[in-house]
Design an enzyme around this catalytic site. Structure first.
Site, PDB file in Angstrom:
ATOM      1  N   ASN A 124      -6.121  -2.672   2.401  1.00 60.02           N
ATOM      2  CA  ASN A 124      -6.133  -4.118   2.589  1.00 60.02           C
ATOM      3  C   ASN A 124      -7.568  -4.616   2.631  1.00 60.02           C
ATOM      4  O   ASN A 124      -8.444  -3.958   3.205  1.00 60.02           O
ATOM      5  CB  ASN A 124      -5.433  -4.505   3.888  1.00 60.02           C
ATOM      6  CG  ASN A 124      -3.932  -4.359   3.810  1.00 60.02           C
ATOM      7  OD1 ASN A 124      -3.349  -4.340   2.732  1.00 60.02           O
ATOM      8  ND2 ASN A 124      -3.293  -4.255   4.963  1.00 60.02           N
ATOM      9  N   ARG A 157       0.828  -1.214   0.000  1.00 64.17           N
ATOM     10  CA  ARG A 157       0.000   0.000   0.000  1.00 64.17           C
ATOM     11  C   ARG A 157       0.860   1.260   0.000  1.00 64.17           C
ATOM     12  O   ARG A 157       0.617   2.190  -0.762  1.00 64.17           O
ATOM     13  CB  ARG A 157      -0.960   0.009   1.188  1.00 64.17           C
ATOM     14  CG  ARG A 157      -2.057  -1.026   1.060  1.00 64.17           C
ATOM     15  CD  ARG A 157      -2.928  -1.099   2.306  1.00 64.17           C
ATOM     16  NE  ARG A 157      -2.101  -1.456   3.448  1.00 64.17           N
ATOM     17  CZ  ARG A 157      -2.169  -0.894   4.651  1.00 64.17           C
ATOM     18  NH1 ARG A 157      -3.031   0.070   4.897  1.00 64.17           N
ATOM     19  NH2 ARG A 157      -1.380  -1.296   5.619  1.00 64.17           N
TER      20      ARG A 157
END
Length: 89
Positions: free
Chosen positions: A37, A19
Site C-alpha cells: 500500500n 495485495r
C-alpha cells in the site's frame, strides 16, 4: 527471459484484499516481488520472473479481486532485483 516490472495501481485497491490477491496470482505464476500500500490509496507492485508470466500478472492487475475498482495501472520495466518469495506488505 527474466524481467522485472514496477506497477502503480490506482482506484479502489486498498481494503479489498488487493495485495493478498496479487500475491496469490504471483505465486500461481511462480513470480517474485511484492505488493504494498502507498500513502494516498494506490498499491505498488514489483514483479519479477519469466516475461510471459510477468505480463500475465500485469494484465490481471487491471481486474484485481472482486471488490476492487481499478482505474489505472502504470507499469515500467526496471532493472532486475534479486527477490525472494512474493510478499504482500
Amino acid at each position: 527471459m527474466t524481467i522485472c516490472k514496477r506497477c502503480r495501481v490506482s482506484g479502489r485497491v486498498q481494503g479489498v484484499f488487493y495485495r493478498a490477491s496479487t500475491r496469490e496470482q504471483a505465486v500461481k505464476y511462480n513470480l517474485t516481488g511484492y505488493a504494498k500500500n502507498l500513502v494516498g490509496g494506490d498499491v505498488e507492485v514489483l514483479v519479477c520472473g519469466e516475461h510471459q508470466a510477468v505480463e500475465a500478472l500485469c494484465d490481471w492487475l487491471w481486474q484485481g479481486p472482486m471488490h476492487a475498482r481499478v482505474e489505472k495501472v502504470v507499469c515500467a520495466e526496471v532493472e532486475q532485483t534479486p527477490l525472494g518469495e512474493f510478499t504482500a506488505r
